[in-house]
Every structure is written in structure tokens, then in C-alpha cells.
Design a protein around this motif. Structure first.
Motif, mmCIF file in Angstrom:
data_model
loop_
_atom_site.group_PDB
_atom_site.id
_atom_site.type_symbol
_atom_site.label_atom_id
_atom_site.label_comp_id
_atom_site.label_asym_id
_atom_site.label_seq_id
_atom_site.Cartn_x
_atom_site.Cartn_y
_atom_site.Cartn_z
ATOM 1 N N LEU A 4 0.865 -1.184 0.000
ATOM 2 C CA LEU A 4 0.000 0.000 0.000
ATOM 3 C C LEU A 4 0.898 1.230 0.000
ATOM 4 C CD1 LEU A 4 -2.943 1.051 0.085
ATOM 5 C CD2 LEU A 4 -2.716 1.163 2.582
ATOM 6 N N ASP A 5 1.367 1.585 -1.196
ATOM 7 C CA ASP A 5 2.231 2.759 -1.325
ATOM 8 C C ASP A 5 1.788 3.557 -2.546
ATOM 9 O OD1 ASP A 5 3.310 1.445 -3.569
ATOM 10 O OD2 ASP A 5 4.977 0.615 -2.405
ATOM 11 N N CYS A 6 2.677 4.380 -3.087
ATOM 12 C CA CYS A 6 2.288 5.266 -4.191
ATOM 13 C C CYS A 6 2.335 4.591 -5.556
ATOM 14 C CB CYS A 6 3.173 6.513 -4.189
ATOM 15 S SG CYS A 6 3.054 7.469 -2.656
ATOM 16 N N ALA A 7 2.773 3.324 -5.597
ATOM 17 C CA ALA A 7 2.838 2.592 -6.868
ATOM 18 C C ALA A 7 1.870 1.422 -6.917
ATOM 19 C CB ALA A 7 4.265 2.094 -7.109
ATOM 20 N N THR A 8 1.129 1.207 -5.847
ATOM 21 C CA THR A 8 0.210 0.070 -5.784
ATOM 22 C C THR A 8 -1.196 0.485 -6.191
ATOM 23 O OG1 THR A 8 -0.277 0.495 -3.445
ATOM 24 C CG2 THR A 8 1.541 -1.009 -3.943
ATOM 25 N N THR A 9 -2.057 -0.515 -6.362
ATOM 26 C CA THR A 9 -3.478 -0.279 -6.582
ATOM 27 C C THR A 9 -4.241 -1.066 -5.508
ATOM 28 O OG1 THR A 9 -3.128 -0.078 -8.971
ATOM 29 C CG2 THR A 9 -5.379 -0.446 -8.211
ATOM 30 N N PRO A 10 -4.962 -0.377 -4.611
ATOM 31 C CA PRO A 10 -5.129 1.072 -4.581
ATOM 32 C C PRO A 10 -3.887 1.794 -4.054
ATOM 33 C CG PRO A 10 -6.167 0.109 -2.666
ATOM 34 C CD PRO A 10 -5.709 -1.051 -3.525
ATOM 35 N N VAL A 11 -3.854 3.110 -4.281
ATOM 36 C CA VAL A 11 -2.757 3.948 -3.803
ATOM 37 C C VAL A 11 -2.993 4.317 -2.338
ATOM 38 C CG1 VAL A 11 -1.637 6.204 -4.102
ATOM 39 C CG2 VAL A 11 -2.315 4.871 -6.096
ATOM 40 N N SER A 12 -1.925 4.398 -1.570
ATOM 41 C CA SER A 12 -2.048 4.821 -0.175
ATOM 42 C C SER A 12 -2.600 6.248 -0.102
ATOM 43 C CB SER A 12 -0.686 4.784 0.516
ATOM 44 O OG SER A 12 -0.730 5.469 1.757
ATOM 45 N N PRO A 13 -3.528 6.513 0.809
ATOM 46 C CA PRO A 13 -4.029 7.878 0.974
ATOM 47 C C PRO A 13 -2.971 8.846 1.498
ATOM 48 C CG PRO A 13 -4.887 6.455 2.693
ATOM 49 C CD PRO A 13 -4.196 5.563 1.712
ATOM 50 N N ARG A 14 -1.828 8.330 1.908
ATOM 51 C CA ARG A 14 -0.740 9.218 2.319
ATOM 52 C C ARG A 14 -0.084 9.890 1.110
ATOM 53 N NH1 ARG A 14 3.846 7.177 6.533
ATOM 54 N NH2 ARG A 14 1.965 6.198 7.402
ATOM 55 N N CYS A 15 -0.241 9.295 -0.072
ATOM 56 C CA CYS A 15 0.430 9.795 -1.276
ATOM 57 C C CYS A 15 -0.213 11.083 -1.777
ATOM 58 C CB CYS A 15 0.385 8.743 -2.377
ATOM 59 S SG CYS A 15 1.214 7.204 -1.902
ATOM 60 N N LEU A 16 0.640 11.972 -2.300
ATOM 61 C CA LEU A 16 0.191 13.265 -2.809
ATOM 62 C C LEU A 16 0.872 13.559 -4.143
ATOM 63 C CD1 LEU A 16 0.582 15.316 0.497
ATOM 64 C CD2 LEU A 16 -1.593 14.642 -0.547
ATOM 65 N N PRO A 17 0.178 14.248 -5.054
ATOM 66 C CA PRO A 17 0.836 14.668 -6.290
ATOM 67 C C PRO A 17 1.813 15.800 -6.005
ATOM 68 C CG PRO A 17 -1.370 15.588 -6.182
ATOM 69 C CD PRO A 17 -1.240 14.664 -5.007
ATOM 70 N N GLU A 18 2.845 15.917 -6.807
ATOM 71 C CA GLU A 18 3.823 16.991 -6.608
ATOM 72 C C GLU A 18 3.182 18.340 -6.895
ATOM 73 O OE1 GLU A 18 7.815 18.291 -8.928
ATOM 74 O OE2 GLU A 18 7.925 16.350 -7.883
ATOM 75 N N VAL A 19 3.525 19.330 -6.072
ATOM 76 C CA VAL A 19 2.997 20.682 -6.252
ATOM 77 C C VAL A 19 4.036 21.691 -5.783
ATOM 78 C CG1 VAL A 19 1.931 20.835 -3.952
ATOM 79 C CG2 VAL A 19 0.967 22.154 -5.850
ATOM 80 N N THR A 20 4.042 22.847 -6.432
ATOM 81 C CA THR A 20 4.869 23.975 -5.991
ATOM 82 C C THR A 20 3.949 24.999 -5.337
ATOM 83 O OG1 THR A 20 6.503 23.643 -7.745
ATOM 84 C CG2 THR A 20 6.451 25.805 -6.687
ATOM 85 N N VAL A 21 4.249 25.372 -4.112
ATOM 86 C CA VAL A 21 3.389 26.289 -3.352
ATOM 87 C C VAL A 21 3.371 27.657 -4.032
ATOM 88 C CG1 VAL A 21 2.964 27.351 -1.108
ATOM 89 C CG2 VAL A 21 3.960 25.046 -1.240
ATOM 90 N N PRO A 22 2.170 28.211 -4.282
ATOM 91 C CA PRO A 22 2.074 29.515 -4.956
ATOM 92 C C PRO A 22 2.635 30.667 -4.120
ATOM 93 C CG PRO A 22 -0.032 28.343 -4.986
ATOM 94 C CD PRO A 22 0.853 27.626 -4.017
ATOM 95 N N LYS A 23 2.795 31.787 -4.774
ATOM 96 C CA LYS A 23 3.260 33.018 -4.119
ATOM 97 C C LYS A 23 2.317 33.412 -2.987
ATOM 98 C CE LYS A 23 4.321 37.874 -5.147
ATOM 99 N NZ LYS A 23 4.311 38.919 -6.199
ATOM 100 N N ASP A 24 2.904 33.890 -1.898
ATOM 101 C CA ASP A 24 2.152 34.382 -0.736
ATOM 102 C C ASP A 24 1.208 33.324 -0.160
ATOM 103 O OD1 ASP A 24 3.328 36.930 -0.925
ATOM 104 O OD2 ASP A 24 1.839 37.581 -2.383
ATOM 105 N N SER A 25 1.564 32.066 -0.266
ATOM 106 C CA SER A 25 0.728 30.983 0.235
ATOM 107 C C SER A 25 1.569 29.970 1.009
ATOM 108 C CB SER A 25 0.017 30.275 -0.926
ATOM 109 O OG SER A 25 -0.785 31.174 -1.665
#
Length: 243
Positions: A168-189
Motif C-alpha cells: 500500500l504505497d504510491c505505486a500500488t493499486t489502490p494507492v495509499s491515501p498518504r500519497c500526494l501529487p507533486e505541487v509547488t506552493v504559490p506566491k504568498d501561500s
């Protein structure tokens, strides 16, 4: 014939200048105390009542914490690991757009002044994970958050989402709910999460279990909405401690 009777002396109070009589009155001093107290709450520090278990075990439901409103003035900014109080916008569940009835507004005013009640229409307390321009993703092979390529040591996390490497990790089915898509935090956030990770409706809750980027699922604490940094637990007495 001149009278031998001397003119009566005025009472000492009447001999004092008018401004001294005004400033020395109980009513003036009471009003001045309220003004000073209000200025302290508005610009220096204020109490905040913790309404939910999203920050357990660091903070418990009903804790009263002191929020330093000067922590981020003069160019200072929140850092990863800071616990901040902020006013949530409409992107968060229960946003602030709907008007309150007068009774609820009055109760919130009491909470603002005393810390023994709600502190705003939708005021939240969470931990800062990343700031403007920082990149966040999850997870490492052992299930840790990654900020700017470096795993976070989050010893404060309580009851995280399940994660089992290989099953149960980011490569399994189903995916672990701990997994998150990569994101860059916006300005002033800022990306903020609760320490009780699996019981926190935080900035990442709608992105969990996803592996492809989706900018629309994130919720942010914005710089202008941050009230201050939580620095100490005030109440109950047996939980006095710094944060």
C-alpha cells in the motif's frame, strides 16, 4: 467694615486641574484599560481556543494557546514546522462568505477577547509544511513527506494515513491515501496540515491518494490571512508548555 470670616477653601479635588480629575476617574481608567487590552489583542498577542482534534497530540481539544501576532512582521515569514493560526478563505469547508447572526457574532467576539470560545468565523490552527516556491510531494520509500527534495522528520505526526511499502504505497493499486501529487506552493501561500494527519481536513485532504498533478485540489493559507504563530499552551494549567 471688613468681615473677619475667611472664605472657605475648596476641597482638594476641586483644586486639581480638570485633566487630572478626568484621567484620575475610575471610568476613564477602566476605558483606558479596555483600549490597551484591545490594542494588545489586535497587534501583539491573543488567546485562541483549539476547537478540534486535528492537531493532536501536540494540541488537545479545548486547549487555549497564545498566538504571537508580531512573529511575522518586519519581513519575517512562517517556516516549516511553525504552528500558525489563520483565517480560512472560501476554498476551505465552512468558508467565511456567509453572514453570521448577531448572537453568534457576539459569542465570537467573546472568544476573540478571552480565548474561551471560537476566535473567528472560520479560524484554523495548523502546522506549516512548506512556503512560497517550495515543492512538496509524498512519499519516500518509507512514507515520508518530501519538501524541496528532502524528507521531513515529522516526529509530531499522530495516526498518519496507512502506508505499507510494496503493498500500500504510491505505486500500488489502490494507492495509499498518504500519497500526494507533486505541487509547488504559490506566491504568498503556505501548505498547512494537522499533526493528527488522518483526522485533519487540511490543505492536502482533497489531494490524497492521487499521483498526477492537480492544482485544483489544494487549499492554501495565504500570507494576509495568517493571524500569527502559536507559541505557548496557556490552559489547562497542567498542559503549560511552549510550542
Amino acid at each position: 467694615m471688613a468681615s473677619d470670616t475667611a472664605a472657605p477653601e475648596r476641597p482638594p479635588e476641586q483644586n486639581r486641574p480638570l485633566w487630572r480629575r478626568i484621567t484620575g476617574s475610575f471610568l476613564f481608567q477602566l476605558c483606558a484599560a479596555f483600549v490597551v487590552f484591545g490594542l494588545v489583542l489586535s497587534f501583539v498577542a491573543k488567546p485562541y481556543w483549539v476547537p478540534s482534534g486535528s492537531m493532536e497530540q501536540t494540541l488537545q481539544v479545548g486547549d487555549r494557546v497564545l498566538v504571537n501576532r508580531l512573529a511575522y512582521v518586519g519581513g519575517a515569514t512562517p517556516h516549516t514546522g511553525d504552528i500558525v493560526v489563520f483565517d480560512a478563505d472560501d476554498a476551505w469547508d465552512g468558508g467565511t462568505s456567509a453572514p453570521e447572526n448577531p448572537l453568534k457574532a457576539a459569542l465570537r467576539w467573546v472568544g476573540e477577547v478571552t480565548g474561551f470560545g471560537p476566535s473567528g468565523p472560520h479560524t484554523l490552527i495548523k502546522r506549516v509544511i512548506a512556503g512560497p516556491g517550495q515543492t512538496v510531494r509524498c512519499c519516500t520509500a518509507d512514507g515520508r513527506l518530501i519538501v524541496d527534495g528532502k524528507p521531513l522528520d515529522e516526529s509530531y505526526v499522530f495516526q498518519d494515513f496507512p502506508f505499507q511499502p510494496g503493498s500500500l504505497d504510491c505505486a500500488t493499486t489502490p494507492v495509499s491515501p498518504r500519497c500526494l501529487p507533486e505541487v509547488t506552493v504559490p506566491k504568498d501561500s503556505y501548505l498547512v496540515m494537522g499533526d493528527h494527519r488522518s483526522n485533519s481536513s487540511d490543505g492536502a485532504i482533497r489531494c490524497r491518494g492521487r499521483t498526477t498533478p492537480d492544482a485544483g485540489c489544494w487549499r492554501w493559507a495565504h500570507s494576509e490571512d495568517i493571524v500569527g504563530k502559536a507559541v505557548v499552551i496557556l490552559w489547562p494549567v497542567n498542559r503549560w508548555s511552549g510550542l
